[in-house]
Design a protein around this motif. Structure first.
Motif, PDB file in Angstrom:
ATOM      1  N   ILE A 156       0.838  -1.206   0.000  1.00 11.03           N
ATOM      2  CA  ILE A 156       0.000   0.000   0.000  1.00 11.03           C
ATOM      3  C   ILE A 156       0.868   1.250   0.000  1.00 11.03           C
ATOM      4  O   ILE A 156       0.598   2.227  -0.722  1.00 11.03           O
ATOM      5  N   ALA A 157       1.933   1.242   0.785  1.00  8.48           N
ATOM      6  CA  ALA A 157       2.830   2.394   0.840  1.00  8.48           C
ATOM      7  C   ALA A 157       3.464   2.648  -0.527  1.00  8.48           C
ATOM      8  O   ALA A 157       3.598   3.806  -0.959  1.00  8.48           O
ATOM      9  N   PHE A 158       3.829   1.594  -1.224  1.00 11.28           N
ATOM     10  CA  PHE A 158       4.442   1.770  -2.544  1.00 11.28           C
ATOM     11  C   PHE A 158       3.414   2.144  -3.601  1.00 11.28           C
ATOM     12  O   PHE A 158       3.749   2.802  -4.592  1.00 11.28           O
ATOM     13  N   ILE A 159       2.167   1.751  -3.426  1.00 13.80           N
ATOM     14  CA  ILE A 159       1.096   2.230  -4.316  1.00 13.80           C
ATOM     15  C   ILE A 159       0.974   3.745  -4.179  1.00 13.80           C
ATOM     16  O   ILE A 159       0.921   4.484  -5.184  1.00 13.80           O
ATOM     17  N   ILE A 160       0.961   4.231  -2.940  1.00 10.17           N
ATOM     18  CA  ILE A 160       0.865   5.674  -2.696  1.00 10.17           C
ATOM     19  C   ILE A 160       2.083   6.389  -3.281  1.00 10.17           C
ATOM     20  O   ILE A 160       1.962   7.437  -3.928  1.00 10.17           O
ATOM     21  N   SER A 161       3.258   5.821  -3.071  1.00  6.14           N
ATOM     22  CA  SER A 161       4.485   6.449  -3.540  1.00  6.14           C
ATOM     23  C   SER A 161       4.568   6.463  -5.065  1.00  6.14           C
ATOM     24  O   SER A 161       5.033   7.443  -5.665  1.00  6.14           O
ATOM     25  N   SER A 162       4.119   5.392  -5.722  1.00  2.00           N
ATOM     26  CA  SER A 162       4.187   5.336  -7.189  1.00  2.00           C
ATOM     27  C   SER A 162       3.264   6.368  -7.821  1.00  2.00           C
ATOM     28  O   SER A 162       3.588   6.967  -8.857  1.00  2.00           O
ATOM     29  N   ILE A 163       2.106   6.594  -7.201  1.00  4.16           N
ATOM     30  CA  ILE A 163       1.164   7.585  -7.731  1.00  4.16           C
ATOM     31  C   ILE A 163       1.739   8.996  -7.630  1.00  4.16           C
ATOM     32  O   ILE A 163       1.409   9.878  -8.422  1.00  4.16           O
ATOM     33  N   SER A 164       2.636   9.201  -6.668  1.00  4.22           N
ATOM     34  CA  SER A 164       3.203  10.537  -6.441  1.00  4.22           C
ATOM     35  C   SER A 164       4.341  10.871  -7.394  1.00  4.22           C
ATOM     36  O   SER A 164       4.856  11.992  -7.359  1.00  4.22           O
ATOM     37  N   THR A 165       4.763   9.940  -8.234  1.00  6.32           N
ATOM     38  CA  THR A 165       5.931  10.200  -9.086  1.00  6.32           C
ATOM     39  C   THR A 165       5.666  11.141 -10.267  1.00  6.32           C
ATOM     40  O   THR A 165       6.548  11.920 -10.625  1.00  6.32           O
ATOM     41  N   PRO A 166       4.490  11.116 -10.926  1.00  7.55           N
ATOM     42  CA  PRO A 166       4.298  12.039 -12.050  1.00  7.55           C
ATOM     43  C   PRO A 166       4.198  13.491 -11.593  1.00  7.55           C
ATOM     44  O   PRO A 166       3.545  13.798 -10.589  1.00  7.55           O
ATOM     45  N   THR A 167       4.866  14.366 -12.314  1.00  9.45           N
ATOM     46  CA  THR A 167       4.722  15.805 -12.083  1.00  9.45           C
ATOM     47  C   THR A 167       3.850  16.381 -13.193  1.00  9.45           C
ATOM     48  O   THR A 167       3.629  15.758 -14.218  1.00  9.45           O
ATOM     49  N   ASP A 168       3.385  17.577 -12.965  1.00  9.49           N
ATOM     50  CA  ASP A 168       2.393  18.184 -13.858  1.00  9.49           C
ATOM     51  C   ASP A 168       2.919  19.524 -14.367  1.00  9.49           C
ATOM     52  O   ASP A 168       3.107  20.457 -13.582  1.00  9.49           O
ATOM     53  N   ALA A 169       3.158  19.631 -15.682  1.00  6.39           N
ATOM     54  CA  ALA A 169       3.683  20.877 -16.255  1.00  6.39           C
ATOM     55  C   ALA A 169       2.710  22.034 -16.035  1.00  6.39           C
ATOM     56  O   ALA A 169       3.126  23.167 -15.769  1.00  6.39           O
ATOM     57  N   THR A 170       1.424  21.743 -16.132  1.00  5.09           N
ATOM     58  CA  THR A 170       0.415  22.787 -15.932  1.00  5.09           C
ATOM     59  C   THR A 170       0.442  23.308 -14.508  1.00  5.09           C
ATOM     60  O   THR A 170       0.371  24.517 -14.272  1.00  5.09           O
ATOM     61  N   ALA A 171       0.569  22.389 -13.543  1.00  3.56           N
ATOM     62  CA  ALA A 171       0.635  22.800 -12.140  1.00  3.56           C
ATOM     63  C   ALA A 171       1.908  23.589 -11.868  1.00  3.56           C
ATOM     64  O   ALA A 171       1.902  24.565 -11.101  1.00  3.56           O
ATOM     65  N   THR A 172       3.014  23.194 -12.498  1.00  2.00           N
ATOM     66  CA  THR A 172       4.266  23.921 -12.315  1.00  2.00           C
ATOM     67  C   THR A 172       4.147  25.341 -12.843  1.00  2.00           C
ATOM     68  O   THR A 172       4.631  26.301 -12.224  1.00  2.00           O
ATOM     69  N   GLN A 173       3.489  25.514 -13.985  1.00  2.00           N
ATOM     70  CA  GLN A 173       3.279  26.854 -14.531  1.00  2.00           C
ATOM     71  C   GLN A 173       2.479  27.726 -13.574  1.00  2.00           C
ATOM     72  O   GLN A 173       2.714  28.929 -13.480  1.00  2.00           O
ATOM     73  N   SER A 174       1.548  27.115 -12.852  1.00  2.00           N
ATOM     74  CA  SER A 174       0.699  27.892 -11.948  1.00  2.00           C
ATOM     75  C   SER A 174       1.483  28.454 -10.777  1.00  2.00           C
ATOM     76  O   SER A 174       1.141  29.521 -10.255  1.00  2.00           O
ATOM     77  N   VAL A 175       2.540  27.777 -10.337  1.00  2.00           N
ATOM     78  CA  VAL A 175       3.300  28.262  -9.181  1.00  2.00           C
ATOM     79  C   VAL A 175       4.479  29.138  -9.591  1.00  2.00           C
ATOM     80  O   VAL A 175       5.130  29.731  -8.731  1.00  2.00           O
ATOM     81  N   THR A 176       4.770  29.209 -10.897  1.00  2.00           N
ATOM     82  CA  THR A 176       5.869  30.065 -11.367  1.00  2.00           C
ATOM     83  C   THR A 176       5.342  31.247 -12.174  1.00  2.00           C
ATOM     84  O   THR A 176       6.107  31.923 -12.852  1.00  2.00           O
TER      85      THR A 176
END
Length: 524
Positions: A115-135
């Motif tokens: 279960i811990a690795f399921i949670i961790s694997s889901i957290s690996t993708p980053t989002d270019a759109t979200a990054t643009q929102s914070v910069t």
């Protein structure tokens, strides 16, 4: 009908978000979109208009075209030149973050390792759109920005494959390393080849049409819009990575665009406009959906006995990702300390992470585990956005504010029109043509009020059309005026580098206006 209602509601919400963002220039449109999504979810009448979230539909209809268009903005030479760096970020760093995050979540939340690795694997993708929102409004170091962009293009596929590995671990009770490695190679290499082959087939067909009497601008644009959907569906049908396929296809289309600027200029120009339109609406739509889903998934889960645990698990996953990213960029990418901090915090998570979480089901994981996954990923998304937004305001240089930039550009615009008007006054023109040309040039300054514009519009309804001679002189006057304006902008842009993007847009508008004068829309 349900899908149509959802699409209409989300598109309308996105358009409203974009309009509001123009008035609140200091706030990213993505935050505004998320707030509107939350409002929609809290109002039963509006919430009922949006169908239940389907992660497969989301990935196919929104994420696939977004990544295709993002890939199309990237030169394939830059990817080829930095391929080892990109592989390191999207494979080696992702695996390290998976392991560190998995053990941290297991320890903090007393979770089973699968279960811990399921949670961790889901957290690996980053989002270019979200990054643009914070910069938004900030200047990100160039090589950091390039690394973040390349990472967001390719690491979605890594996250999907690692999630499948963790799910097999949960189901079977052990990790099948051979199967995982084979699946990774099959999906990634197969996706790249599928994207490459399908993109070349489409490009060759399009280039053939351009050189024949069968070419149709509208048909070409329809084919262009449907390209990412076609490629994603075919790649996924053969169990390849549809995400990698559309990214590679986007890179190929970038190369086609560069080679077709003069042979197919009208199609390229319209294609870029369509790309920008769809990207802007879909980017905003992603955060409207994110706001809706954050409300929906938190109902009946927010104040249960495990609330403290999922918050700590989400925090642990976030910190594990930030720490791994910081040291990897410092040691392997050779970033300096400031660049490493920006890269670490710039790995912002968004709707793709949420979509992966929602591919799971409570019947497979059990309700308590499912709630843990969903809510901890929600904490991760919010932390990655909020922390980066706050810290970046202090460590990154600010670009000129929208208000300051528009004020300076409006001053340049006024002087530009003034020089064009001087040229018009030195030309021989019939009085009616002179009045029309002067009025149209003044509209460039946006000094004509809406009321005055409507009065002129009403008067024009009873005005006879120009004669052929007047039409010729009118076009000649505009061509001279536009030439003066372009020369002025070319000179002034060298002294105002900080407003380069705004001046480029102004220059583009002049060229577009000239193209409309050459071939007026009401010619018939």
């Amino acid at each position: 009908m349900e899908l149509m209602n959802s699409a209409f509601t989300l598109a309308l919400a996105s358009a409203i978000s974009i309009i509001i963002a123009q008035a609140l220039s200091r706030i990213s449109v993505n935050y505004i979109s998320m707030i509107i999504g939350i409002i929609i979810a809290l109002i039963p009448l509006l919430n009922d208009q949006v169908a239940p979230f389907d992660s497969h539909v989301f990935m196919e209809l929104i994420v696939a075209p977004l990544l295709f268009f993002e890939g199309q903005k990237t030169h394939i030479h830059n990817i080829r030149k930095n391929i080892y760096r990109i592989l390191g970020i999207t494979v080696i760093m992702v695996v390290i973050a998976l392991i560190v995050g998995g053990f941290a979540a297991a320890w903090i939340g007393s979770l089973s390792l699968p279960i811990a690795f399921i949670i961790s694997s889901i957290s690996t993708p980053t989002d270019a759109t979200a990054t643009q929102s914070v910069t938004e409004g900030l200047r990100v170091p160039r090589r950091v920005n390039a690394s973040l962009k390349a990472e967001s293009l390719f690491n979605d596929a890594s996250g999907i494959i690692l999630l499948n590995m963790a799910l097999l671990w949960f189901t079977n009770g052990y990790i099948n390393y051979g199967q995982t490695i084979f699946q990774f190679l099959y999906a990634s290499i197969g996706g790249a080849l599928a994207g490459l082959i399908l993109a070349w087939v489409i490009v060759i067909f399009r280039q053939f049409l351009v050189r024949t009497r069968f070419n149709s601008l509208n048909a070409q644009n329809i084919l262009y819009i449907f390209t990412p959907f076609i490629i994603y569906i075919i790649a996924e049908h053969f169990k390849f990575s549809g995400i990698i396929a559309v990214v590679v296809a986007g890179l190929i289309h970038n190369a086609e665009t560069q080679e077709s600027l003069l042979i197919n200029s009208r199609q390229i120009h319209m294609g870029i406009d369509l790309r920008d339109l769809i990207s802007e609406i879909f980017n905003s739509m992603v955060f409207v959906i994110l706001g809706i889903m954050m409300v929906r998934i938190s109902r009946n889960r927010l104040f249960n006995h495990a609330a403290g645990t999922w918050f700590l698990v989400g925090l642990a996953i976030y910190l594990a990702n930030v720490i791994v990213r910081y040291f990897y960029s410092l040691l392997m990418l050779k970033f300096n300390n400031r660049e490493a901090v920006v890269f670490a915090l710039g790995g912002v998570h968004g709707a793709v992470t949420l979509a992966l979480a929602l591919t799971l089901s409570a019947s497979t994981l059990g309700s308590s585990n499912y709630n843990m996954v969903i809510m901890s990923e929600g904490v991760l998304i919010l932390l990655s956005m909020l922390v980066a937004t706050i810290i970046f305001q202090f460590i990154l240089p600010h670009l000129p504010s929208e208000h300051e930039a528009l004020k300076a550009v409006n001053k340049i615009r006024s002087e530009m029109v003034k020089q064009a008007l001087v040229e018009i006054h030195h030309m021989y023109l019939p009085a009616r043509v002179r009045r029309y040309v002067i009025y149209m040039l003044l509209t460039q300054k946006r000094s004509i009020s809406t009321r005055e514009s409507l009065k002129t519009l009403i008067k024009s309804l009873n005005q006879p059309t120009f004669t052929d001679q007047e039409e010729y002189l009118m076009r000649l006057a505009f061509f001279r005026a536009f030439a003066i304006e372009r020369n002025y902008l070319e000179t002034i842009s060298q002294k105002n580098k900080e407003y380069e993007d705004y001046l480029r847009d102004l220059y583009d508008n002049i060229l577009l206006a000239q193209s409309l004068i050459i071939e007026p829309y009401d010619e018939d």
